[in-house]
Scaffold this motif. Sequence first.
Motif, mmCIF file in Angstrom:
data_model
loop_
_atom_site.group_PDB
_atom_site.id
_atom_site.type_symbol
_atom_site.label_atom_id
_atom_site.label_comp_id
_atom_site.label_asym_id
_atom_site.label_seq_id
_atom_site.Cartn_x
_atom_site.Cartn_y
_atom_site.Cartn_z
ATOM 1 N N ALA A 39 0.985 -0.928 -0.177
ATOM 2 C CA ALA A 39 0.231 -0.005 -0.286
ATOM 3 C C ALA A 39 0.923 1.352 0.222
ATOM 4 C CB ALA A 39 -0.789 -0.086 1.185
ATOM 5 N N VAL A 119 0.271 -5.167 3.295
ATOM 6 C CA VAL A 119 -0.885 -5.273 3.003
ATOM 7 C C VAL A 119 -1.815 -5.490 1.361
ATOM 8 C CG1 VAL A 119 -2.854 -3.072 3.229
ATOM 9 C CG2 VAL A 119 -1.024 -3.395 5.201
ATOM 10 N N THR A 121 -4.555 -4.045 -0.552
ATOM 11 C CA THR A 121 -5.729 -2.735 -1.004
ATOM 12 C C THR A 121 -7.308 -2.725 -1.070
ATOM 13 O OG1 THR A 121 -4.714 -1.823 -2.103
ATOM 14 C CG2 THR A 121 -3.850 -0.606 0.009
ATOM 15 N N LYS A 129 -12.700 -5.579 0.075
ATOM 16 C CA LYS A 129 -12.592 -4.301 1.129
ATOM 17 C C LYS A 129 -11.274 -3.893 0.881
ATOM 18 C CE LYS A 129 -16.638 -2.028 1.522
ATOM 19 N NZ LYS A 129 -16.622 -1.635 2.914
ATOM 20 N N GLY A 130 -10.079 -5.493 1.443
ATOM 21 C CA GLY A 130 -8.890 -5.271 1.777
ATOM 22 C C GLY A 130 -8.422 -5.373 3.374
ATOM 23 N N PHE A 155 -10.052 -2.957 6.326
ATOM 24 C CA PHE A 155 -10.457 -2.073 5.514
ATOM 25 C C PHE A 155 -11.781 -1.772 5.281
ATOM 26 C CE2 PHE A 155 -5.775 -2.317 4.444
ATOM 27 C CZ PHE A 155 -5.111 -1.387 4.761
ATOM 28 N N ALA A 160 -8.971 2.587 -2.905
ATOM 29 C CA ALA A 160 -7.525 2.238 -2.566
ATOM 30 C C ALA A 160 -6.466 3.204 -1.961
ATOM 31 C CB ALA A 160 -6.483 1.900 -3.710
ATOM 32 N N ARG A 161 -6.588 4.943 -2.634
ATOM 33 C CA ARG A 161 -6.332 5.515 -1.822
ATOM 34 C C ARG A 161 -6.072 6.030 -1.102
ATOM 35 N NH1 ARG A 161 -6.641 10.882 -2.099
ATOM 36 N NH2 ARG A 161 -8.361 10.649 -2.761
ATOM 37 N N GLN A 163 -7.676 4.095 1.886
ATOM 38 C CA GLN A 163 -7.085 3.165 2.389
ATOM 39 C C GLN A 163 -5.325 2.817 2.502
ATOM 40 O OE1 GLN A 163 -8.286 -0.318 0.956
ATOM 41 N NE2 GLN A 163 -10.067 -0.802 1.497
ATOM 42 N N GLN A 164 -4.874 3.283 1.669
ATOM 43 C CA GLN A 164 -2.987 4.153 1.698
ATOM 44 C C GLN A 164 -2.870 5.170 2.836
ATOM 45 O OE1 GLN A 164 -2.265 4.936 -1.927
ATOM 46 N NE2 GLN A 164 -1.678 2.615 -2.620
ATOM 47 N N LEU A 167 -3.428 3.822 5.813
ATOM 48 C CA LEU A 167 -2.934 3.205 7.075
ATOM 49 C C LEU A 167 -1.225 3.728 7.026
ATOM 50 C CD1 LEU A 167 -1.663 0.042 6.913
ATOM 51 C CD2 LEU A 167 -0.633 0.028 4.953
#
Length: 483
Positions: A39, A119, A121, A129-130, A155, A160-161, A163-164, A167
Motif C-alpha cells: 500500500a 497489506v 488494499t 475491501k482489503g 479496511f 485504495a488511495r 486506504q493507503q 494506513l
Amino acid sequence: MEITLKGDREFDAIPSLRTKCLRINLNENIYGTFAEIGAGQETVRQFFRAGGASGTIAKAMSAYDKAFSDAIYGIEDDRRYVTEARLRKMLDHEVNLVEQRIKRDVHPNKMFFAYANTVATIDFAKKYKGHGWVGIKYQVDPNEPYNEIVLHVRFKENDARLQQETLGILGTNLIYGAFYKYNQPKKLLRYLYDHLDKDQIEIDTINFAGPVFHDIDNRLMSLQLVKNGMTDAVMFAPDGNNVLPARVLYKKNILALRGSFRPVTKVNMDMYRKSYDMYIKENKVDLEKTQVIFEITLSNLRAEGEIDEQDFMDRARLLCSLGQTVLISNFQEYYKLVEYFSQYTKGRMGLAMGVNNLVDIFDQKYYRHLSGGILEAFGKLFFKDLRVYLYPMQNDDGSITTSENLKVHPRMKELYKFFKYNGKVVDITEYDESILTVFSRTVLKMIANGEDGWEAMLPEGVAKLIKEKSLFGCESEQVHLGE
C-alpha cells in the motif's frame, strides 16, 4: 535504563501527525527501518515530510515484486504475502540488519526499531475491501530485549488511495504510541485511532510482547478492542494469545456455544460434548474442518453494570484451561453472530443453546430496529446452513422442557413450528439428567458465601483452578490440601 523517554510532558490535545513524527525524529536515540509492502510507503512518508528524519530512518523500503520480496524474506509455506508470519519475518529480518550494520560500541544509546506492514488494499472490482498486518519491533532501552506490537486491520473505505492514507496515519500512531505510551497500553490502543474514524478501519487482532509488556494479558487487550468499538468480535486461542478470526474460521464448519461461563459448569460442557457428537455426524460436516467456539457477548459481560475486567479474565482462564477457543463479541442477537461467521465460511453451522436462549430468539423486542422485524432477522439466521441444538431445561415441578413442548409467544407459534418441523431445531437427547439443576449463578453465589459443595457442579479440574488462582472472589484459604 530508559533513554530520553521519561519525563516527557503529556499533550493536552491530540498531537498532530507532524508533531508525532517530529517528536520521534528529534529523539536522537530512536533509529530504525521502515518496510512496507502492498500500500505504498505511506507511514514513512509522514516521517519524511515532518523533517529531521535523517537521524531516525536507517532505511525505507518496499519490496513490491513478489520474487524480490521472496528473495529478501523467504517463501511462505502457504505462498501468501499478507499474513502474520510474513510480517514477523519482515520485522526480524530488518532488526537483524540494523544490529549487524550499526555498531553498539559506537552508538551505545541507540534504541533500534523496525516498523513493517504487509497489506492488500481494495481490489478493482471492489469485491474485497482489503486487509493487512502491521507491526513494530523495538527497544525502549538499548540494553534490554526487543518489544513487539503486532496487529491486524480490515479496511472499510471503498477507495485504495484513501486506504493507503489511513494506513499511513495508523502506522504513525502505532510508532508514536510504542515509544511514548507503552506504559499505558490501554491508552496506546485508543490512540491508534487518533485522526481516524472507526468507519475507516477496523482492528480485530492485537498482541503485545516483550519486557515492557510482561504484565499485559493479551486477552484483556482483546476485550478493549470490542469495548472501544474498534471491532465487533475478537478471538483468543487456548494458549491465551489473540488470534485472527478469519484464520480460525476460514472455510470451517462452526459449532458455537454462547453463555456467561461464570464459571463454566458441567451443564456447559455436557451441552458442548453432546451437541458436538450430533454435529459431526451431520451431512456436509467434515471433522477435520470443524471449529468449536465458546462465545461471550459484551452485553453479558455488562450484565451487572460496567465490565469487570477481573471477572472477564477469570472466565477466560477457565475456558482456556479446558482447551477452548473463545470469541468475545458485540452481537447480542444470534443472527448477527451467524452473519459474522458467514463472512468466513459457507459451511454448515451449529448453535448449541438452552431453552431460555431459544425462547429469546423468538422475542420480537430484539428486532424492532430492523425494518423487516423478526422475519428479517430469521431470514438472516435460518437462511444460512444452520441448525440449533437445544439442551433441555428442568422445571420447578421436575418436568422437562424440550423443543416439543417449548412455549413461545402466541404470535410466534406458527413461525416456531415452521423452523422446528423443517429440521432447523433439534433436541439434544443424550444429556445427563443428573446435572440439569446446575446453574452458574448458583455456583457463583455459593463461592461468594463460602459454602461447600459447589465443586461437584464443575468439570474436573475447574474447582481446583478457581481455588488456586482465587477466581470469582474465591478466598485462597479455601484451598484444601490434597484435593
